[in-house]
Design an enzyme around this catalytic site. Structure first.
Site, PDB file in Angstrom:
ATOM      1  N   LYS A  19       0.654  -1.022   0.192  1.00 36.15           N
ATOM      2  CA  LYS A  19       0.519  -0.202  -0.052  1.00 36.15           C
ATOM      3  C   LYS A  19       1.020   1.229  -0.096  1.00 36.15           C
ATOM      4  O   LYS A  19       1.159   2.162  -1.010  1.00 36.15           O
ATOM      5  CB  LYS A  19      -0.801  -0.087   1.377  1.00 36.15           C
ATOM      6  CG  LYS A  19      -1.671  -1.139   0.968  1.00 36.15           C
ATOM      7  CD  LYS A  19      -2.991  -1.118   2.817  1.00 36.15           C
ATOM      8  CE  LYS A  19      -2.204  -0.950   4.329  1.00 36.15           C
ATOM      9  NZ  LYS A  19      -1.374  -2.659   4.160  1.00 36.15           N
ATOM     10  N   ARG A  91     -10.040   0.383   8.731  1.00 37.00           N
ATOM     11  CA  ARG A  91      -9.809  -0.884   8.650  1.00 37.00           C
ATOM     12  C   ARG A  91     -10.981  -1.636   9.388  1.00 37.00           C
ATOM     13  O   ARG A  91     -10.138  -2.936   9.642  1.00 37.00           O
ATOM     14  CB  ARG A  91      -7.895  -0.526   9.996  1.00 37.00           C
ATOM     15  CG  ARG A  91      -7.099  -1.039   9.400  1.00 37.00           C
ATOM     16  CD  ARG A  91      -6.097  -0.352   9.832  1.00 37.00           C
ATOM     17  NE  ARG A  91      -4.724  -1.450   9.677  1.00 37.00           N
ATOM     18  CZ  ARG A  91      -3.129  -1.327   8.715  1.00 37.00           C
ATOM     19  NH1 ARG A  91      -3.399  -0.046   8.661  1.00 37.00           N
ATOM     20  NH2 ARG A  91      -2.312  -1.619   8.916  1.00 37.00           N
ATOM     21  N   ARG A 125      12.555  -6.505   5.326  1.00 40.04           N
ATOM     22  CA  ARG A 125      11.936  -4.734   5.587  1.00 40.04           C
ATOM     23  C   ARG A 125      13.244  -4.317   6.497  1.00 40.04           C
ATOM     24  O   ARG A 125      13.031  -4.336   7.912  1.00 40.04           O
ATOM     25  CB  ARG A 125      10.734  -3.973   5.787  1.00 40.04           C
ATOM     26  CG  ARG A 125      10.732  -2.934   5.582  1.00 40.04           C
ATOM     27  CD  ARG A 125       9.848  -2.042   5.868  1.00 40.04           C
ATOM     28  NE  ARG A 125       8.557  -2.689   6.512  1.00 40.04           N
ATOM     29  CZ  ARG A 125       7.632  -2.371   6.220  1.00 40.04           C
ATOM     30  NH1 ARG A 125       6.826  -1.143   5.227  1.00 40.04           N
ATOM     31  NH2 ARG A 125       6.880  -2.569   7.099  1.00 40.04           N
ATOM     32  N   ARG A 158      11.781  -1.912  11.093  1.00 42.45           N
ATOM     33  CA  ARG A 158       9.899  -2.020  13.020  1.00 42.45           C
ATOM     34  C   ARG A 158       9.828  -2.706  13.871  1.00 42.45           C
ATOM     35  O   ARG A 158       9.920  -4.379  14.142  1.00 42.45           O
ATOM     36  CB  ARG A 158       9.236  -1.459  11.503  1.00 42.45           C
ATOM     37  CG  ARG A 158       8.499  -0.177  11.829  1.00 42.45           C
ATOM     38  CD  ARG A 158       7.582   0.072  10.300  1.00 42.45           C
ATOM     39  NE  ARG A 158       6.542  -0.500  11.007  1.00 42.45           N
ATOM     40  CZ  ARG A 158       4.546  -0.634   9.491  1.00 42.45           C
ATOM     41  NH1 ARG A 158       5.149   0.093   8.527  1.00 42.45           N
ATOM     42  NH2 ARG A 158       3.973  -1.432  10.199  1.00 42.45           N
ATOM     43  N   ARG A 169      -0.455  -9.860  12.736  1.00 39.32           N
ATOM     44  CA  ARG A 169      -1.691  -7.819  11.811  1.00 39.32           C
ATOM     45  C   ARG A 169      -2.237  -8.835  10.705  1.00 39.32           C
ATOM     46  O   ARG A 169      -2.769  -8.895  11.022  1.00 39.32           O
ATOM     47  CB  ARG A 169      -0.281  -7.205  11.195  1.00 39.32           C
ATOM     48  CG  ARG A 169       0.249  -6.362  12.255  1.00 39.32           C
ATOM     49  CD  ARG A 169       1.795  -5.864  12.080  1.00 39.32           C
ATOM     50  NE  ARG A 169       1.916  -5.378  10.830  1.00 39.32           N
ATOM     51  CZ  ARG A 169       2.867  -4.798   9.890  1.00 39.32           C
ATOM     52  NH1 ARG A 169       4.511  -5.793  10.532  1.00 39.32           N
ATOM     53  NH2 ARG A 169       2.876  -4.031   9.071  1.00 39.32           N
TER      54      ARG A 169
HETATM   55  P1  AP5 Z   1       4.635  -1.606   1.918  1.00 33.31           P
HETATM   56  O1  AP5 Z   1       4.001  -0.854   0.897  1.00 33.31           O
HETATM   57  O2  AP5 Z   1       5.525  -0.969   3.204  1.00 33.31           O
HETATM   58  O3  AP5 Z   1       3.302  -2.304   2.581  1.00 33.31           O
HETATM   59  P2  AP5 Z   1       1.837  -1.825   3.624  1.00 33.31           P
HETATM   60  O4  AP5 Z   1       1.086  -2.413   2.517  1.00 33.31           O
HETATM   61  O5  AP5 Z   1       1.771   0.330   3.073  1.00 33.31           O
HETATM   62  O6  AP5 Z   1       2.217  -2.466   4.219  1.00 33.31           O
HETATM   63  P3  AP5 Z   1       3.152  -1.922   6.194  1.00 33.31           P
HETATM   64  O7  AP5 Z   1       3.953  -2.732   6.377  1.00 33.31           O
HETATM   65  O8  AP5 Z   1       2.685  -0.823   5.706  1.00 33.31           O
HETATM   66  O9  AP5 Z   1       1.657  -2.642   6.440  1.00 33.31           O
HETATM   67  P4  AP5 Z   1       0.520  -2.412   7.240  1.00 33.31           P
HETATM   68  O10 AP5 Z   1      -0.401  -1.617   6.570  1.00 33.31           O
HETATM   69  O11 AP5 Z   1      -0.143  -2.919   8.777  1.00 33.31           O
HETATM   70  O12 AP5 Z   1       0.763  -0.726   8.784  1.00 33.31           O
HETATM   71  P5  AP5 Z   1       0.824   0.264   9.108  1.00 33.31           P
HETATM   72  O13 AP5 Z   1       1.868   1.259   8.555  1.00 33.31           O
HETATM   73  O14 AP5 Z   1      -0.625   0.979   7.860  1.00 33.31           O
HETATM   74  O15 AP5 Z   1       5.689  -2.361   1.181  1.00 33.31           O
HETATM   75  C1  AP5 Z   1       5.784  -3.414   2.251  1.00 33.31           C
HETATM   76  C2  AP5 Z   1       7.318  -4.165   2.163  1.00 33.31           C
HETATM   77  O16 AP5 Z   1       7.609  -4.817   1.020  1.00 33.31           O
HETATM   78  C3  AP5 Z   1       8.316  -2.975   1.982  1.00 33.31           C
HETATM   79  O17 AP5 Z   1       9.800  -3.334   2.300  1.00 33.31           O
HETATM   80  C4  AP5 Z   1       8.320  -2.956   0.180  1.00 33.31           C
HETATM   81  O18 AP5 Z   1       9.865  -2.390  -0.133  1.00 33.31           O
HETATM   82  C5  AP5 Z   1       8.288  -4.172   0.301  1.00 33.31           C
HETATM   83  N1  AP5 Z   1       7.267  -4.256  -1.351  1.00 33.31           N
HETATM   84  C6  AP5 Z   1       6.677  -3.974  -1.812  1.00 33.31           C
HETATM   85  N2  AP5 Z   1       5.198  -4.083  -2.689  1.00 33.31           N
HETATM   86  C7  AP5 Z   1       6.861  -5.074  -3.460  1.00 33.31           C
HETATM   87  C8  AP5 Z   1       6.527  -6.004  -4.419  1.00 33.31           C
HETATM   88  N3  AP5 Z   1       5.837  -5.826  -5.572  1.00 33.31           N
HETATM   89  N4  AP5 Z   1       7.474  -7.020  -4.455  1.00 33.31           N
HETATM   90  C9  AP5 Z   1       8.472  -6.996  -3.308  1.00 33.31           C
HETATM   91  N5  AP5 Z   1       8.951  -6.016  -2.196  1.00 33.31           N
HETATM   92  C10 AP5 Z   1       8.026  -5.380  -2.373  1.00 33.31           C
HETATM   93  O19 AP5 Z   1      -0.071   0.212  10.283  1.00 33.31           O
HETATM   94  C11 AP5 Z   1       0.927   0.013  11.120  1.00 33.31           C
HETATM   95  C12 AP5 Z   1       0.212  -0.340  12.557  1.00 33.31           C
HETATM   96  O20 AP5 Z   1      -0.694   1.255  13.050  1.00 33.31           O
HETATM   97  C13 AP5 Z   1      -1.072  -0.735  12.149  1.00 33.31           C
HETATM   98  O21 AP5 Z   1      -0.736  -2.398  12.453  1.00 33.31           O
HETATM   99  C14 AP5 Z   1      -2.075  -0.832  13.467  1.00 33.31           C
HETATM  100  O22 AP5 Z   1      -1.544  -1.195  14.939  1.00 33.31           O
HETATM  101  C15 AP5 Z   1      -2.064   0.570  13.489  1.00 33.31           C
HETATM  102  N6  AP5 Z   1      -3.012   1.557  12.467  1.00 33.31           N
HETATM  103  C16 AP5 Z   1      -2.618   1.554  11.318  1.00 33.31           C
HETATM  104  N7  AP5 Z   1      -3.999   2.450  10.938  1.00 33.31           N
HETATM  105  C17 AP5 Z   1      -4.670   1.698  11.476  1.00 33.31           C
HETATM  106  C18 AP5 Z   1      -6.360   1.924  11.531  1.00 33.31           C
HETATM  107  N8  AP5 Z   1      -6.539   2.697  10.784  1.00 33.31           N
HETATM  108  N9  AP5 Z   1      -6.711   1.446  12.723  1.00 33.31           N
HETATM  109  C19 AP5 Z   1      -5.858   1.312  14.078  1.00 33.31           C
HETATM  110  N10 AP5 Z   1      -5.060   0.643  13.601  1.00 33.31           N
HETATM  111  C20 AP5 Z   1      -4.036   1.523  12.902  1.00 33.31           C
END
Ligand code: AP5
Length: 212
Positions: A19, A91, A125, A158, A169
């Site tokens: 994402k 979410r 990562r 992280r 997660r």
């Molecule tokens: P990346 O692009 O970072 O993936 P992502 O889908 O953004 O995943 P996140 O790790 O950010 O996951 P998340 O959604 O759990 O975290 P968030 O920060 O929102 O890619 C991931 C890795 O893969 C990178 O290293 C990238 O280089 C690699 N990659 C990407 N595409 C690739 C490809 N095609 N091939 C190979 N490698 C690739 O949330 C964190 C925490 O915050 C949650 O767990 C929760 O506790 C809290 N939180 C956030 N939002 C909410 C909400 N709305 N409600 C409640 N809690 C929330």
């Protein structure tokens, strides 16, 4: 897309689906405001803001931060109502209903990825503390080892990228977030998010009718 058009997007997908990677590319090429709730929370944690302090324990365990906190946080970020990419929000069903009251969502991009691939992506990562550039120990290692090639900042992992937390997660995604696929059925663009970042980006822009 021109500045006077309006397109509000939600990016939905399991942790590590890409994402952040894809939305950051979109905002480089088009007039979107990027609202990533994960990035906003990490910034609050860094600033030792009371909301960040509260959120950290949920995040470190792989749980969601309570809906009321997240909805209030999004409301404070709504300085504009059009051309927004919501990354990682909503979410839960409660967040989706609240978002519909705040603004209109045009399309929801659902990035589909195998959970085994996610574990490999996230455990490897490493992120630069200074410029935020993301490396991968296997697929994209820094030529300078544990420091960033671009700015010499230290690389870190992280807290929620430990395998056990990633599994948690993923299970939270399946139980609380996946039901949104049905909620957004008429607006959904399903994208297979395996393969190269560039190929996935092309599928997204084509599916949304955006041309660079
Ligand atoms: P990346 O692009 O970072 O993936 P992502 O889908 O953004 O995943 P996140 O790790 O950010 O996951 P998340 O959604 O759990 O975290 P968030 O920060 O929102 O890619 C991931 C890795 O893969 C990178 O290293 C990238 O280089 C690699 N990659 C990407 N595409 C690739 C490809 N095609 N091939 C190979 N490698 C690739 O949330 C964190 C925490 O915050 C949650 O767990 C929760 O506790 C809290 N939180 C956030 N939002 C909410 C909400 N709305 N409600 C409640 N809690 C929330």
């Amino acid at each position: 897309m021109s500045e006077d058009q309006s397109l509000n997007l939600v990016f939905l997908g399991a942790p590590g689906a890409g994402k952040g990677t894809q939305t950051k590319r979109l905002i480089k090429n088009f007039h979107f405001k990027h609202l990533s709730t994960g990035d906003l929370l990490r910034k609050l944690i860094q600033e030792k803001h009371p909301l960040g302090v509260k959120a950290k324990s949920y995040m470190d365990e792989g749980n969601l931060v309570p809906d009321s906190l997240m909805i209030d946080m999004i409301k404070t970020q709504m300085h504009q109502k059009k051309n927004i990419i919501f990354d990682g929000f909503p979410r839960t069903l409660a967040q989706a209903v609240a978002l519909d009251e705040i603004t209109h969502i045009d399309k929801v991009v659902f990035l589909e990825v195998a959970h085994q691939e996610v574990i490999q992506r996230l455990t490897g990562r490493r992120i630069c503390k200074q410029c935020g550039f993301e490396y991968h120990v296997e697929f994209l290692p820094s030529k300078k080892g544990s420091v960033c090639e671009k700015c010499n900042g230290a690389l870190y992992q992280r807290d929620d990228d430990q395998e056990e937390v990633i599994k948690k997660r993923l299970s939270v995604f399946t139980s609380l977030t996946a039901p949104l696929i049905q909620y957004y059925e008429g607006k959904l663009l399903r994208v297979q998010a395996m393969g190269t970042v560039e190929d996935i980006y092309q599928k997204i822009t084509q599916g949304l009718g955006l041309s660079s």
